[in-house]
Design a protein around this motif. Structure first.
Motif, PDB file in Angstrom:
ATOM      1  N   LEU A 144      -7.997  -3.175   4.650  1.00 55.19           N
ATOM      2  CA  LEU A 144      -7.717  -4.518   4.123  1.00 55.19           C
ATOM      3  C   LEU A 144      -8.055  -5.582   5.148  1.00 55.19           C
ATOM      4  O   LEU A 144      -8.138  -5.315   6.354  1.00 55.19           O
ATOM      5  N   GLN A 178       0.759   0.750  -2.459  1.00 60.21           N
ATOM      6  CA  GLN A 178       0.076  -0.196  -3.338  1.00 60.21           C
ATOM      7  C   GLN A 178       0.790  -0.182  -4.687  1.00 60.21           C
ATOM      8  O   GLN A 178       1.131   0.875  -5.208  1.00 60.21           O
ATOM      9  N   TRP A 183      -0.160  -5.030  -2.215  1.00 57.16           N
ATOM     10  CA  TRP A 183       0.353  -4.002  -1.297  1.00 57.16           C
ATOM     11  C   TRP A 183       1.718  -4.437  -0.798  1.00 57.16           C
ATOM     12  O   TRP A 183       1.987  -5.620  -0.619  1.00 57.16           O
ATOM     13  N   MET A 256      -3.907  -7.801  -2.623  1.00 53.68           N
ATOM     14  CA  MET A 256      -4.863  -6.853  -2.014  1.00 53.68           C
ATOM     15  C   MET A 256      -6.101  -7.616  -1.557  1.00 53.68           C
ATOM     16  O   MET A 256      -6.894  -8.036  -2.391  1.00 53.68           O
ATOM     17  N   LYS A 258      -9.139  -6.773  -0.037  1.00 50.56           N
ATOM     18  CA  LYS A 258      -9.963  -5.654   0.462  1.00 50.56           C
ATOM     19  C   LYS A 258     -11.039  -6.191   1.396  1.00 50.56           C
ATOM     20  O   LYS A 258     -11.656  -7.212   1.120  1.00 50.56           O
TER      21      LYS A 258
END
Ligand code: ADP
Length: 260
Positions: A144, A178, A183, A256, A258
Motif C-alpha cells: 500500500l 482488509q 484496511w 485502500m 494500493k
C-alpha cells in the motif's frame, strides 16, 4: 444635522453587523481560543519537569557531600525528566507544524505484512516482561501507499497506551486486515477502559482521564491527538468501543491506497 448624523451611524452599524455576520468570525475566534489554550497547556507541561530538574540540581549544589548513591539517584531522576522534556518537545513541534501544514505526509510503497510484523515485534517481549499477553493477527498482504514512519508512530501510540492502561488486565491484541475497500487496524486491551463521557475527548490535546496517574505512566496527553492527525492525513477514521468484560478497542480504518 443631528438627525442626519444619527441616521448615518445607524446605517453604518447595520452595514458593519451585516459584514461581521457574513465574515463568520466564530470559527476564527474558536481557533484563537484553541491556540491560546494550547500554548498555556504546553507551558504548564514544560514547567513541571523543569521545576523538578531545578530542585534536584539545587539540592546537589547545596549538599555536595551527599553519598554517591544519593547523588546518583538525583541524577537518574533528573535524566528521567530530561527524557520526558525531550519527548514532549518533539510532540509539541509535530503538532505545531501540523497546524501550519508544515508537516508533509511522505507516502511510499510499503509491503504491509513484513512492515507490520516489524513494528509490533518488540511488543510481545515488552508485554511478557510486564506479565501481560500480546497476541497479533496480520491478514494484510498488499503493498500500500502509506507514510511508513507516521503509520509506525501511530501503531506505537496505540500499543503503548494498551500496555500503559492495562494495569488491571493482561491481554492486548493487534489485528490488521482488509474489509471491503478499506484496511483496518484494531488494538484491543483488557485494561481499565474508557467511560462514554471520556471517549469523545481522548483525541483532544492534553486530555487525560487521570492526570496524576498519567504523569506516573509518563503520559503527556498528546499521543492520541498526534494519532488523530496521522489518521486524518491518511483520510482514515477511528472508533472507540468497549472490550468485554473490560478494556478498550480502538478500530482505525483507511481507504485502500494500493501502490502503483
Ligand atoms: P497519554 O500520553 O496521557 O497516554 P494520550 O493522548 O495517548 O495521552 O491518551 C489520552 C488519555 O486517554 C490518556 O491519558 C488515558 O486517560 C486515555 N487512554 C488512552 N488510551 C487508553 C486505553 N487503551 N485505555 C484506557 N484509557 C486510555
Amino acid at each position: 444635522v443631528l438627525t442626519w448624523t444619527m441616521l448615518f451611524f445607524w446605517l453604518v452599524s447595520i452595514v458593519l453587523s451585516y459584514v461581521l455576520a457574513r465574515l463568520n468570525m466564530r470559527p476564527i475566534m474558536r481557533s484563537w481560543r484553541r491556540q491560546r489554550e494550547f500554548v498555556a497547556n504546553a507551558a504548564h507541561e514544560l514547567r513541571t519537569p523543569l521545576t523538578i530538574i531545578q530542585n534536584k540540581l539545587e539540592l546537589m549544589l547545596t549538599h555536595p557531600n551527599d553519598k554517591i548513591v544519593d547523588q546518583t539517584e538525583q541524577i537518574t531522576m533528573s535524566l528521567g525528566e530530561v527524557r520526558r522534556l525531550n519527548g514532549l518537545t518533539s510532540d509539541l513541534l509535530l503538532l505545531a507544524r501540523s497546524d501550519s501544514d508544515m508537516t508533509q505526509i511522505n507516502t511510499e510503497a510499503v509491503a504491509m505484512k513484513p512492515f507490520l510484523e516489524n513494528v509490533i515485534q518488540p511488543y510481545s517481549e515488552i508485554a511478557a516482561s510486564q506479565d501481560k499477553h500480546f497476541d497479533s493477527t496480520i491478514d494484510l498482504t498488499q503493498t500500500l501507499s502509506i507514510d511508513r514512519q507516521r503509520i509506525h508512530q501511530l501503531i506505537v501510540i496505540f500499543l503503548d497506551n494498551a500496555l500503559k492502561y492495562t494495569t488491571t488486565g493482561n491481554d492486548i491484541s493487534f489485528t490488521a486486515k482488509q474489509v471491503g475497500n478499506r484496511w483496518i487496524l484494531r488494538v484491543a486491551d483488557t485494561g481499565i477502559g474508557l467511560s462514554d463521557a471520556d471517549k469523545p475527548h481522548v483525541f483532544e490535546r492534553f486530555y487525560r482521564v487521570d492526570k496524576s496517574r498519567s504523569r506516573q505512566t509518563g503520559g503527556n496527553g498528546l499521543g492520541l491527538s498526534i494519532a488523530k492527525w496521522i489518521i486524518d492525513s491518511h483520510k482514515g477514521r477511528v472508533a472507540i468501543t468497549d472490550n468485554t468484560p473490560t478494556g478498550t478497542i480502538f478500530t482505525i480504518s483507511f481507504p485502500m491506497t494500493k501502490a502503483k
